[in-house]
Write a protein that holds these residues in place. Sequence first.
Motif, PDB file in Angstrom:
ATOM      1  N   ALA A 132       0.808  -1.216   0.000  1.00  0.00           N
ATOM      2  CA  ALA A 132       0.000   0.000   0.000  1.00  0.00           C
ATOM      3  C   ALA A 132       0.841   1.266   0.000  1.00  0.00           C
ATOM      4  CB  ALA A 132      -0.927   0.009   1.223  1.00  0.00           C
ATOM      5  N   ILE A 133       1.903   1.290   0.772  1.00  0.00           N
ATOM      6  CA  ILE A 133       2.521   2.591   1.018  1.00  0.00           C
ATOM      7  C   ILE A 133       4.043   2.590   0.975  1.00  0.00           C
ATOM      8  CG2 ILE A 133       0.622   3.563   2.346  1.00  0.00           C
ATOM      9  CD1 ILE A 133       3.600   2.149   4.148  1.00  0.00           C
ATOM     10  N   GLY A 134       4.663   1.428   0.747  1.00  0.00           N
ATOM     11  CA  GLY A 134       6.108   1.396   0.856  1.00  0.00           C
ATOM     12  C   GLY A 134       6.532   1.337   2.312  1.00  0.00           C
ATOM     13  N   ASP A 135       7.762   1.030   2.567  1.00  0.00           N
ATOM     14  CA  ASP A 135       8.203   0.721   3.915  1.00  0.00           C
ATOM     15  C   ASP A 135       8.383   1.947   4.810  1.00  0.00           C
ATOM     16  OD1 ASP A 135       8.243  -1.976   3.395  1.00  0.00           O
ATOM     17  OD2 ASP A 135      10.299  -1.931   2.658  1.00  0.00           O
ATOM     18  N   GLU A 136       8.665   3.123   4.235  1.00  0.00           N
ATOM     19  CA  GLU A 136       9.119   4.239   5.065  1.00  0.00           C
ATOM     20  C   GLU A 136       8.162   5.419   5.135  1.00  0.00           C
ATOM     21  OE1 GLU A 136      11.697   3.900   6.897  1.00  0.00           O
ATOM     22  OE2 GLU A 136      12.222   1.970   6.043  1.00  0.00           O
ATOM     23  N   LYS A 137       7.070   5.379   4.404  1.00  0.00           N
ATOM     24  CA  LYS A 137       6.235   6.577   4.287  1.00  0.00           C
ATOM     25  C   LYS A 137       5.736   7.083   5.634  1.00  0.00           C
ATOM     26  CE  LYS A 137       2.360   8.509   1.717  1.00  0.00           C
ATOM     27  NZ  LYS A 137       1.351   8.266   0.671  1.00  0.00           N
ATOM     28  N   PHE A 138       5.315   6.167   6.514  1.00  0.00           N
ATOM     29  CA  PHE A 138       4.775   6.572   7.807  1.00  0.00           C
ATOM     30  C   PHE A 138       5.678   6.163   8.962  1.00  0.00           C
ATOM     31  CE2 PHE A 138       0.958   6.003   5.102  1.00  0.00           C
ATOM     32  CZ  PHE A 138       0.541   7.320   5.094  1.00  0.00           C
ATOM     33  N   GLY A 139       6.914   5.820   8.651  1.00  0.00           N
ATOM     34  CA  GLY A 139       7.823   5.338   9.687  1.00  0.00           C
ATOM     35  C   GLY A 139       8.027   6.322  10.816  1.00  0.00           C
ATOM     36  N   LEU A 140       8.181   7.603  10.491  1.00  0.00           N
ATOM     37  CA  LEU A 140       8.443   8.608  11.518  1.00  0.00           C
ATOM     38  C   LEU A 140       7.230   8.795  12.426  1.00  0.00           C
ATOM     39  CD1 LEU A 140      10.578  10.561  12.553  1.00  0.00           C
ATOM     40  CD2 LEU A 140       9.609  12.325  11.041  1.00  0.00           C
ATOM     41  N   LEU A 142       4.915   6.580  13.104  1.00  0.00           N
ATOM     42  CA  LEU A 142       4.797   5.399  13.949  1.00  0.00           C
ATOM     43  C   LEU A 142       5.834   5.421  15.064  1.00  0.00           C
ATOM     44  CD1 LEU A 142       4.221   2.783  11.121  1.00  0.00           C
ATOM     45  CD2 LEU A 142       2.555   3.446  12.849  1.00  0.00           C
ATOM     46  N   LYS A 143       7.057   5.803  14.724  1.00  0.00           N
ATOM     47  CA  LYS A 143       8.135   5.801  15.714  1.00  0.00           C
ATOM     48  C   LYS A 143       7.909   6.841  16.791  1.00  0.00           C
ATOM     49  CE  LYS A 143      13.178   6.193  16.075  1.00  0.00           C
ATOM     50  NZ  LYS A 143      14.452   6.390  15.306  1.00  0.00           N
ATOM     51  N   GLN A 144       7.425   8.032  16.398  1.00  0.00           N
ATOM     52  CA  GLN A 144       7.299   9.128  17.349  1.00  0.00           C
ATOM     53  C   GLN A 144       5.983   9.111  18.119  1.00  0.00           C
ATOM     54  OE1 GLN A 144       7.990  12.771  15.202  1.00  0.00           O
ATOM     55  NE2 GLN A 144      10.216  12.530  15.227  1.00  0.00           N
ATOM     56  N   LEU A 145       4.898   8.672  17.490  1.00  0.00           N
ATOM     57  CA  LEU A 145       3.583   8.779  18.120  1.00  0.00           C
ATOM     58  C   LEU A 145       3.050   7.444  18.631  1.00  0.00           C
ATOM     59  CD1 LEU A 145       1.849  11.339  15.716  1.00  0.00           C
ATOM     60  CD2 LEU A 145       3.012  11.768  17.886  1.00  0.00           C
ATOM     61  N   VAL A 146       3.152   6.395  17.814  1.00  0.00           N
ATOM     62  CA  VAL A 146       2.695   5.071  18.255  1.00  0.00           C
ATOM     63  C   VAL A 146       3.917   4.356  18.830  1.00  0.00           C
ATOM     64  CG1 VAL A 146       1.315   3.058  17.637  1.00  0.00           C
ATOM     65  CG2 VAL A 146       1.075   5.170  16.331  1.00  0.00           C
ATOM     66  N   ASP A 147       4.468   4.943  19.874  1.00  0.00           N
ATOM     67  CA  ASP A 147       5.759   4.513  20.414  1.00  0.00           C
ATOM     68  C   ASP A 147       5.575   3.506  21.541  1.00  0.00           C
ATOM     69  OD1 ASP A 147       4.770   6.091  22.441  1.00  0.00           O
ATOM     70  OD2 ASP A 147       6.328   7.635  22.289  1.00  0.00           O
ATOM     71  N   SER A 148       6.672   3.166  22.198  1.00  0.00           N
ATOM     72  CA  SER A 148       6.622   2.152  23.251  1.00  0.00           C
ATOM     73  C   SER A 148       5.723   2.577  24.408  1.00  0.00           C
ATOM     74  CB  SER A 148       8.037   1.845  23.749  1.00  0.00           C
ATOM     75  OG  SER A 148       8.671   3.029  24.234  1.00  0.00           O
ATOM     76  N   ASP A 149       5.722   3.864  24.745  1.00  0.00           N
ATOM     77  CA  ASP A 149       4.868   4.339  25.827  1.00  0.00           C
ATOM     78  C   ASP A 149       3.384   4.176  25.474  1.00  0.00           C
ATOM     79  OD1 ASP A 149       7.055   5.009  27.361  1.00  0.00           O
ATOM     80  OD2 ASP A 149       7.034   7.134  26.772  1.00  0.00           O
TER      81      ASP A 149
END
Length: 427
Positions: A132-140, A142-149
């Motif tokens: 759908a979107i390629g591997d990196e389009k929403f990576g940032l 996901l990393k910053q907002l849907v994070d471990s916390d």
Amino acid sequence: MVRTEIDIGNSLSSAFEALVASSEFMIKSSVSTWGHQLSSCRMPDFGDSATVTFSPRPSTCENGNPTEYILFTFDFNSPMEDFGMLCLELYRHRADIRHAVCIKDLESNVLDFLNSQPPDTGKDAELTSSEAIGDEKFGLILKQLVDSDALAKLQQDGFVVIDNVIKTTQSSNEKLDVASQAKTSQGKGKADARDYRTDRVSFLDRVDALEYGLEDQHDFLLTLASHLNDNLDFSLQDPPPYKPMSPGTAERPLTNPTGFNVQIAEYGENDYYKPHSDNSFDFRINPYGVFDGGTVTGAKDKLSPSTLNSDGTLLPRRRSNWRYITAILYMNEGWEKCDGGELRMYLDSVGVLHPYMVVDRHKYIDINPSNGKLLLFDSRMVHSVEKVLNEDKTRRALTLWIIRPEENGIAGEDYFLIDDDGGVVEQ
């Protein structure tokens, strides 16, 4: 003006051509019959030489029109299932063919097809995300907002709210005119369906999302299952009593649903959705063996064999489907508390047998459906949508149900349709 057979044939041809042009898996071809042009199309997804054609033949009805127009299908891989898929596609475009096709018969065919389907085990989450979107389009994001916390809160509390993820534009909202077709699996009877929920829903594929300018929102939702597979700590949970089903695995159990997998729902003034669970207990299967305060309701000798482990101990009650995490992305700019329409999340409600039991018994929080807000929650939790109070605003949200298919014998969902007049279509 009296319509001739040629007029009727041309009208039917135009309606069918509009359907073919708007469908991503119908490829146009045509044949000439009785002096007017009727459409035919190829459907390679259903077979290398699969075709569908509307064609006239002499009527068998004594008092009817002299001609009947028949939908013919040829060379389908799986004729019964593929015909059901075709009926579903026709129903999605019923406004284009209403004057040429008996909608009541079509509704009956769609319901027969939907209620005969086995549960959907979904698509591999990683593949769906990459396609759908390629591997990196929403990576940032996901990393910053849907994070471990955030994910720790999801596992601890059963839900997490994340603000300002991806906002929709005013242009996108102006394009939305959601068709009044609905599906529910909450176990309610058909007679009171409109008392239970009054929203309007439709399901989007990526072609639909592109049309509405919602491709980023659609694609982002499809990345979540893979992200959760990589980052949720499944070891924190009790060992599952059932084995995972392909394409899910023990290490990566979550999958994305197939087909038109993102729901868009809209609520106008006074619309609501009463307390419900997206994955409630299924009382169609194994009605005995219900846990109630640590005891078992129902005599032991009435338990069906499939309710018991091999050692005679009780299995956990089965749920109605494989929905595991509900992901909702809200689309409402400038939404205020006075506008109503908040999602009411009932806390500690995963084990509630009937959704109505939460009212006056469980604490809750209300979640404002503001633009760009992402809500993730355990699909077993009971929640509601409170009544919309502002006559000038429409509450909209996109929902994806991330699933966890297991060998637990669920029977699948129970479908009915809400017709264009707001009535319930009986099976």
